[in-house]
Design a protein around this motif. Sequence first.
Motif, mmCIF file in Angstrom:
data_model
loop_
_atom_site.group_PDB
_atom_site.id
_atom_site.type_symbol
_atom_site.label_atom_id
_atom_site.label_comp_id
_atom_site.label_asym_id
_atom_site.label_seq_id
_atom_site.Cartn_x
_atom_site.Cartn_y
_atom_site.Cartn_z
ATOM 1 N N SER A 93 2.906 -3.260 -57.931
ATOM 2 C CA SER A 93 3.988 -3.740 -58.782
ATOM 3 C C SER A 93 5.307 -3.804 -58.028
ATOM 4 O O SER A 93 5.426 -3.320 -56.894
ATOM 5 C CB SER A 93 4.118 -2.773 -59.969
ATOM 6 O OG SER A 93 4.827 -3.374 -61.034
ATOM 7 N N ASP A 94 6.305 -4.418 -58.668
ATOM 8 C CA ASP A 94 7.709 -4.328 -58.251
ATOM 9 C C ASP A 94 7.933 -4.595 -56.759
ATOM 10 O O ASP A 94 8.537 -3.781 -56.051
ATOM 11 C CB ASP A 94 8.276 -2.948 -58.657
ATOM 12 C CG ASP A 94 8.387 -2.815 -60.168
ATOM 13 O OD1 ASP A 94 7.339 -2.798 -60.841
ATOM 14 O OD2 ASP A 94 9.512 -2.759 -60.675
ATOM 15 N N ILE A 95 7.451 -5.756 -56.305
ATOM 16 C CA ILE A 95 7.628 -6.059 -54.871
ATOM 17 C C ILE A 95 9.047 -6.572 -54.598
ATOM 18 O O ILE A 95 9.514 -6.529 -53.476
ATOM 19 C CB ILE A 95 6.547 -7.030 -54.337
ATOM 20 C CG1 ILE A 95 6.646 -8.427 -54.963
ATOM 21 C CG2 ILE A 95 5.161 -6.431 -54.513
ATOM 22 C CD1 ILE A 95 5.741 -9.460 -54.293
ATOM 23 N N GLY A 105 4.480 -6.954 -62.515
ATOM 24 C CA GLY A 105 5.770 -7.638 -62.593
ATOM 25 C C GLY A 105 6.860 -7.168 -61.659
ATOM 26 O O GLY A 105 6.655 -6.318 -60.798
ATOM 27 N N ASP A 106 8.056 -7.741 -61.862
ATOM 28 C CA ASP A 106 9.182 -7.598 -60.934
ATOM 29 C C ASP A 106 8.789 -8.095 -59.537
ATOM 30 O O ASP A 106 8.875 -7.363 -58.539
ATOM 31 C CB ASP A 106 9.734 -6.161 -60.889
ATOM 32 C CG ASP A 106 10.792 -5.915 -61.965
ATOM 33 O OD1 ASP A 106 11.093 -6.846 -62.750
ATOM 34 O OD2 ASP A 106 11.327 -4.789 -62.018
ATOM 35 N N TYR A 107 8.391 -9.369 -59.507
ATOM 36 C CA TYR A 107 8.098 -10.017 -58.225
ATOM 37 C C TYR A 107 9.392 -10.306 -57.463
ATOM 38 O O TYR A 107 9.377 -10.427 -56.250
ATOM 39 C CB TYR A 107 7.400 -11.362 -58.460
ATOM 40 C CG TYR A 107 5.954 -11.270 -58.889
ATOM 41 C CD1 TYR A 107 4.934 -11.306 -57.954
ATOM 42 C CD2 TYR A 107 5.603 -11.180 -60.233
ATOM 43 C CE1 TYR A 107 3.605 -11.245 -58.339
ATOM 44 C CE2 TYR A 107 4.276 -11.123 -60.627
ATOM 45 C CZ TYR A 107 3.285 -11.154 -59.675
ATOM 46 O OH TYR A 107 1.969 -11.086 -60.053
ATOM 47 N N GLY A 148 8.130 -9.184 -64.920
ATOM 48 C CA GLY A 148 9.037 -8.043 -65.077
ATOM 49 C C GLY A 148 10.396 -8.558 -65.512
ATOM 50 O O GLY A 148 10.648 -9.762 -65.513
ATOM 51 N N ASN A 149 11.287 -7.641 -65.851
ATOM 52 C CA ASN A 149 12.618 -8.065 -66.305
ATOM 53 C C ASN A 149 13.369 -8.841 -65.215
ATOM 54 O O ASN A 149 14.139 -9.746 -65.510
ATOM 55 C CB ASN A 149 13.438 -6.864 -66.772
ATOM 56 C CG ASN A 149 13.504 -5.742 -65.761
ATOM 57 O OD1 ASN A 149 12.472 -5.274 -65.275
ATOM 58 N ND2 ASN A 149 14.700 -5.293 -65.439
ATOM 59 N N HIS A 150 13.107 -8.542 -63.944
ATOM 60 C CA HIS A 150 13.796 -9.276 -62.877
ATOM 61 C C HIS A 150 13.273 -10.708 -62.740
ATOM 62 O O HIS A 150 13.930 -11.532 -62.105
ATOM 63 C CB HIS A 150 13.652 -8.537 -61.546
ATOM 64 C CG HIS A 150 14.579 -7.360 -61.436
ATOM 65 N ND1 HIS A 150 15.767 -7.398 -60.751
ATOM 66 C CD2 HIS A 150 14.503 -6.119 -61.980
ATOM 67 C CE1 HIS A 150 16.376 -6.230 -60.846
ATOM 68 N NE2 HIS A 150 15.627 -5.432 -61.589
ATOM 69 N N ASP A 151 12.089 -10.983 -63.278
ATOM 70 C CA ASP A 151 11.508 -12.330 -63.147
ATOM 71 C C ASP A 151 12.031 -13.292 -64.209
ATOM 72 O O ASP A 151 11.904 -14.510 -64.060
ATOM 73 C CB ASP A 151 9.979 -12.250 -63.201
ATOM 74 C CG ASP A 151 9.439 -11.295 -62.144
ATOM 75 O OD1 ASP A 151 10.024 -11.250 -61.047
ATOM 76 O OD2 ASP A 151 8.457 -10.586 -62.421
ATOM 77 N N THR A 185 1.414 -3.661 -69.050
ATOM 78 C CA THR A 185 2.680 -4.315 -69.341
ATOM 79 C C THR A 185 3.660 -3.946 -68.222
ATOM 80 O O THR A 185 3.309 -3.191 -67.311
ATOM 81 C CB THR A 185 3.192 -3.915 -70.745
ATOM 82 O OG1 THR A 185 4.245 -4.797 -71.130
ATOM 83 C CG2 THR A 185 3.686 -2.467 -70.784
ATOM 84 N N HIS A 186 4.867 -4.488 -68.247
ATOM 85 C CA HIS A 186 5.799 -4.150 -67.160
ATOM 86 C C HIS A 186 6.470 -2.791 -67.366
ATOM 87 O O HIS A 186 6.554 -1.972 -66.454
ATOM 88 C CB HIS A 186 6.871 -5.236 -67.022
ATOM 89 C CG HIS A 186 7.897 -4.889 -65.972
ATOM 90 N ND1 HIS A 186 7.565 -4.717 -64.641
ATOM 91 C CD2 HIS A 186 9.239 -4.613 -66.048
ATOM 92 C CE1 HIS A 186 8.648 -4.376 -63.948
ATOM 93 N NE2 HIS A 186 9.675 -4.301 -64.777
ATOM 94 N N TYR A 187 6.977 -2.554 -68.570
ATOM 95 C CA TYR A 187 7.799 -1.350 -68.815
ATOM 96 C C TYR A 187 6.968 -0.092 -69.003
ATOM 97 O O TYR A 187 5.868 -0.133 -69.565
ATOM 98 C CB TYR A 187 8.674 -1.564 -70.046
ATOM 99 C CG TYR A 187 9.920 -2.372 -69.741
ATOM 100 C CD1 TYR A 187 11.100 -1.748 -69.371
ATOM 101 C CD2 TYR A 187 9.893 -3.752 -69.791
ATOM 102 C CE1 TYR A 187 12.232 -2.479 -69.074
ATOM 103 C CE2 TYR A 187 11.024 -4.506 -69.504
ATOM 104 C CZ TYR A 187 12.194 -3.862 -69.148
ATOM 105 O OH TYR A 187 13.310 -4.583 -68.845
ATOM 106 N N GLY A 245 4.700 -0.786 -64.433
ATOM 107 C CA GLY A 245 5.549 -0.640 -63.248
ATOM 108 C C GLY A 245 6.947 -0.275 -63.722
ATOM 109 O O GLY A 245 7.127 0.587 -64.556
ATOM 110 N N HIS A 246 7.962 -1.001 -63.205
ATOM 111 C CA HIS A 246 9.370 -0.873 -63.581
ATOM 112 C C HIS A 246 10.034 0.370 -62.987
ATOM 113 O O HIS A 246 11.151 0.309 -62.509
ATOM 114 C CB HIS A 246 9.543 -0.917 -65.105
ATOM 115 C CG HIS A 246 10.978 -1.004 -65.543
ATOM 116 N ND1 HIS A 246 11.811 -2.036 -65.172
ATOM 117 C CD2 HIS A 246 11.747 -0.174 -66.306
ATOM 118 C CE1 HIS A 246 13.021 -1.846 -65.716
ATOM 119 N NE2 HIS A 246 13.004 -0.740 -66.397
ATOM 120 N N ILE A 247 9.359 1.522 -63.058
ATOM 121 C CA ILE A 247 9.883 2.734 -62.424
ATOM 122 C C ILE A 247 9.363 2.711 -60.976
ATOM 123 O O ILE A 247 8.155 2.592 -60.772
ATOM 124 C CB ILE A 247 9.360 4.010 -63.138
ATOM 125 C CG1 ILE A 247 9.633 3.943 -64.643
ATOM 126 C CG2 ILE A 247 9.939 5.269 -62.495
ATOM 127 C CD1 ILE A 247 11.063 4.063 -65.059
HETATM 128 FE FE LIG Z 1 11.660 -3.803 -63.993
#
Ligand SMILES: [Fe+2]
Length: 295
Positions: free
Chosen positions: A11-13, A72-74, A105-108, A198-200, A237-239
Motif C-alpha cells: 500500500s501507500d507507494i 491505495g495512496d498510489y 486512497g485519499n491522495h488518489d 479498504t484504504h482507511y 493502508g493509510h497508516i
Molecule cells: Fe491515505
Amino acid sequence: MKKPLRILHFSDIHVSAPVHRMRWSKWFGKRGIGAINLLRGRARYFDEVEEKMRALVHFKEENSIDIVINTGDYTALGLPHELVLARRLVDPMMYSPQSYLTVPGNHDIYVHEGESHYRFAEQFCSVLQSDLPEYCRGGHYPLVRFFGEDMAVIVLNSSKPNPKPWRSDGHIPRKQLEALDLLLQDERIAGRFLIVMTHYAPRLANGEPDRKLHGLRNADDLLHSCRTIERGAILFGHIHRTYRVDVPEVKIPLYCAGSATMKGHEGAWVYEIDGGKMDARRLYWSGGVYSYEPA
Ligand SMILES: [Fe+2]
Ligand SMILES: [Fe+2]
C-alpha cells in the motif's frame, strides 16, 4: 490436495512526479500546500519509489504469489501524470486482472476538480470488474471477487476528496455498508474465507480509533457490519506502519500494510490461506531487496 493461496498486500507507494510539471492553476488550495510539503522534504521519504517497486515486483515473481492487493495512496497529489507513473510501476503485477485488487486512497482523489473522480478508474479500469456487479453502489464498489470455492474478497471505497488542508479523513458511504450487509447474507458468499479491504484503518496498532481528522469516520459501522464474519481478515493502508491488531468488535484480525516505499518504514504482508486458516508474514526492505522478515 489443494495448493494454498498466497496473497501479497502492499500500500501507500505515494508516487510523486516532479511538482514543477504541475500547472500553475493547481497551486491554489490544498494541492499547493501538498506540493510545498513535497518541496520541503516529504518527497525525500519517497524518492526511491521506482527502485522499491521493481524489487517488490521481483519478490512477487520469485515467491509464487497468486493474488496482489493494493489498498491505495498510489500518488502524492492525485495528479494525472502521477497516476500514469504509478500504473506503469504496478503494471507487471496486473498481467492477470482477476488476481489484482485495489481501491483508491485519499491522495488518489485529492480534491474536487472536474473529472478527478474518473482518473483512478481510467488507469485501473481493467482490475475494477466485480464478480457480483449487482451489489455495486455508485461506481465500482463494493467490488467482489471470488477465488475458487473457498475464498472471496470484498473491496469497499472509503476515500473521498478532502479539499480542506487540515482534513485527511475518510468514510464508507452508507449505501456501500448496506450492500455489504446484504452481501454477507448472500449464499454465494456464505462459508467462504472473506477478506474485506479498504484504504482507511478502522483501528490503529494499539486498537484505538484514528484521529477524527485523519481516520475512518464510520470505522465502528464497518466493524459492526463485519462482526458476523467467522473466518477472514480486514486489510487496509493509510497508516504508514505495518501492523496486525485484534479488536473485540470482530472475530477476524486487522492488517495494515503500511507503506511499501516510505524511507525507514518500508513494509508489506504476504498472507497464505490454506484450509480456511491464514498465516501472515511481514516483508522488509534491506540491501535493495524485499524479503520475508525472519520468523
Ligand atoms: Fe491515505
Ligand atoms: Fe498514505
